[in-house]
Design an enzyme around this catalytic site. Structure first.
Site, PDB file in Angstrom:
ATOM      1  N   ASN A   1      14.662  -9.569 -10.833  1.00 53.37           N
ATOM      2  CA  ASN A   1      14.922 -10.540  -9.769  1.00 53.37           C
ATOM      3  C   ASN A   1      14.665 -11.906 -10.411  1.00 53.37           C
ATOM      4  OD1 ASN A   1      14.923 -12.140  -7.470  1.00 53.37           O
ATOM      5  ND2 ASN A   1      13.856 -10.624  -6.213  1.00 53.37           N
TER       6      ASN A   1
ATOM      7  N   GLU B   1      16.370 -17.260  -3.241  1.00 57.52           N
ATOM      8  CA  GLU B   1      16.316 -16.018  -4.028  1.00 57.52           C
ATOM      9  C   GLU B   1      17.558 -15.176  -3.746  1.00 57.52           C
ATOM     10  OE1 GLU B   1      13.764 -13.175  -2.117  1.00 57.52           O
ATOM     11  OE2 GLU B   1      13.117 -12.276  -4.027  1.00 57.52           O
TER      12      GLU B   1
ATOM     13  N   GLU C   1      12.014  -3.614  -3.442  1.00 54.37           N
ATOM     14  CA  GLU C   1      12.020  -4.392  -4.688  1.00 54.37           C
ATOM     15  C   GLU C   1      11.299  -3.671  -5.820  1.00 54.37           C
ATOM     16  OE1 GLU C   1      11.750  -8.664  -4.725  1.00 54.37           O
ATOM     17  OE2 GLU C   1      11.569  -8.654  -2.546  1.00 54.37           O
TER      18      GLU C   1
ATOM     19  N   LYS D   1      10.996 -12.613 -11.668  1.00 54.49           N
ATOM     20  CA  LYS D   1       9.959 -12.454 -10.643  1.00 54.49           C
ATOM     21  C   LYS D   1       8.873 -11.468 -11.056  1.00 54.49           C
ATOM     22  CE  LYS D   1       9.750 -11.427  -5.620  1.00 54.49           C
ATOM     23  NZ  LYS D   1      10.647 -11.173  -4.455  1.00 54.49           N
TER      24      LYS D   1
ATOM     25  N   ASN E   1      13.561 -14.729   0.430  1.00 55.28           N
ATOM     26  CA  ASN E   1      14.138 -13.965   1.547  1.00 55.28           C
ATOM     27  C   ASN E   1      12.951 -13.317   2.242  1.00 55.28           C
ATOM     28  OD1 ASN E   1      17.388 -13.235   1.262  1.00 55.28           O
ATOM     29  ND2 ASN E   1      16.441 -13.704  -0.706  1.00 55.28           N
TER      30      ASN E   1
ATOM     31  N   CYS F   1       9.997 -16.021  -4.057  1.00 56.97           N
ATOM     32  CA  CYS F   1       9.584 -15.327  -2.833  1.00 56.97           C
ATOM     33  C   CYS F   1       8.104 -14.953  -2.822  1.00 56.97           C
ATOM     34  CB  CYS F   1      10.495 -14.116  -2.608  1.00 56.97           C
ATOM     35  SG  CYS F   1      10.379 -13.479  -0.916  1.00 56.97           S
TER      36      CYS F   1
END
Lengths: 314, 314
Positions: free
Chosen positions: A110, A47, A146, A127, A200, A175
């Site tokens: 993302n 990611e 995020e 994402k 991550n 993730c």
């Protein structure tokens, strides 16, 4: 019959904030060449693979944030990855921060893409399960913003037919998506055979430090269960190591449709873990224990879509 | 604060077809007395705990099938379990074949009940994920005719407030339900703190013998993932051992909300595995990584209820 896709989980060690995209791309190209020398068909990067994991900082100025985003893909620095895909005949999965202009507004996601052996983008995912928080929380040793810097993905969990050594059905997640059984199930309902997941993941979870010692166990557990319960390969790839003072788990793994781990990285640096994935092994699960058409009972599952948070019984 | 429920996973060894209910109840009472001597609050028995696992045979005559069913609960032979609950102040989970007259017709379910320390039934569940097949398949070494002998449960996956040493939220599932992430999620969406699961699982799966060597691994994997992903205790209890020529897995376990196995049976006979389950450990997961209200995205999950079988992409 066998349909073999030889996959390289291309773990990346830490990327410093000062590292340029050109430097990171150079490391990725080295991993692609290694993967090619081992006869791989597909390289899976983490990611947000092109920069340091920037949601760990609270930025006030939008231009500071946007410096971590890609405005085009391929762009000036990433074109070399696409050129390498074509010249090495090697597909790749890449996670990056996407800045898009859509419907007259700027949007930030993302994102991951799947690129085939001709250098063509054959799949894109944004994402959905954004972890962390939206407001600055100075009490944390580091932030996980995020929910501030990205919108929730708007492409669903699409599955794609693609060919990497063999033709198969591929899906992507990013993730935190991997901790949610819904991610795997929606891809499973599209007969997915390989799910590619970059991540991550800090070892330390500020709101629940009591989980820190279990970070590898949880990482493996969710991907192994998702693979088994949907009869699919899962490839999970970390950005790892001490990045700007934050320890991140490595533990990149390839999981078979049986749920067994068949390849794993052992360092927290740039490292390949390679597996020959026979996509035909999926059928053994998809046609028996997890034959959805025979055994699922969707009329009983309505609460999954009708309720967001938990509501205790009276 | 801690809310401790001390649970005994009360695994049962094989039950022969000729064994009477009175004999089986005697074994169960012995396990209840053992559990009481260890300070337990709740004893969890397997699925279809009162008889041999009869769906392994194809019966033509309905009265042969119905001989394995209970027409009332408690009934003449099971009353002693309820009496023991009251005298020992010890709750129990019991799986049994239920024959009910409802809406003017005879109905048959694979059922479990939760009985409190006063001997009162405080929860009932009817198995939703019936495995196996509906027609006689003589090529199998043994049958698995649950889809023939039972209806799909019609009570959903209810969660119940109950008190066993401490007050908590309890849910139930039965055998094959534990392989389906939807089971745990629907209970998780009701803030469940302990999920009780009885099972009868043959080591050998006739349609997929290649999975046989992984039967313990898969048993643990699904319950560990279900526990972690919903921040709940899970208690899985087997009817185990060589029953009428069919080897059944034991591997009864208690799983913490972390996904860790904290107690396990090691034999395939009558055996207790005991764990002090602190229900307050659930909050550490339910309030952080698996804070559903913050992190779930149900608008993205519609395919889970709109589609039963898998449909590959174009």
């Amino acid at each position: 019959m066998t349909r073999i896709v030889t996959v390289a989980a291309a773990q990346l060690g830490p990327i410093a904030r000062k590292d340029t995209r050109a430097q990171v791309v150079e490391r990725m190209l080295a991993l692609m060449r290694q993967a090619k020398s081992h006869g791989c068909d597909l390289v899976v990067f983490p990611e947000l693979a092109l920069t340091t994991f920037f949601p760990r900082w609270y930025f006030e100025r939008q231009e500071e944030i946007d410096a971590f985003f890609e405005r085009e893909m391929p762009g000036p620095e990433t074109q070399r990855l696409f050129d390498a895909a074509r010249s090495l005949e090697l597909g790749f999965y890449l996670g990056y921060a996407e800045l898009a202009n859509e419907g007259g507004r700027t949007r930030r996601f993302n994102t991951s893409i799947l690129v085939d052996k001709t250098g063509r983008i054959v799949g894109k995912y944004r994402k959905i399960h954004l972890p962390g928080h939206a407001e600055h929380e100075p009490w944390r040793r580091f932030q996980h913003l995020e929910k501030r810097y990205f919108e929730v993905g708007d492409l669903g969990f699409p599955a794609f037919r693609a060919s990497f050594g063999a033709e198969g059905i591929f899906g992507m997640a990013i993730c935190n998506d991997r901790r949610w059984s819904e991610t795997y199930r929606i891809l499973g309902l599209q007969a997915v055979e390989v799910i590619l997941i970059g991540y991550n993941t800090p070892v330390h979870n500020p709101p629940a430090p009591e989980h820190d010692a279990l970070s590898h166990f949880h990482n493996e557990l969710v991907m192994q269960a998702g693979a088994y319960q949907n009869g699919t390969w899962v490839v999970g790839v970390a950005k790892a190591g001490n990045e700007e003072g934050v320890e991140q788990i490595g533990n990149s793994i390839v999981v078979a449709p049986s749920g067994e781990i068949v390849a794993a990285c052992t360092t927290t640096g740039d490292e390949l873990a390679i597996a020959r994935c026979d996509l035909d092994l999926c059928a053994s699960y998809k046609n028996t224990t997890f034959n959805f058409a025979r055994h699922r009972e969707p009329a009983q599952y309505r609460m999954i879509v009708e309720r967001k948070g938990a509501i205790p019984p009276d």
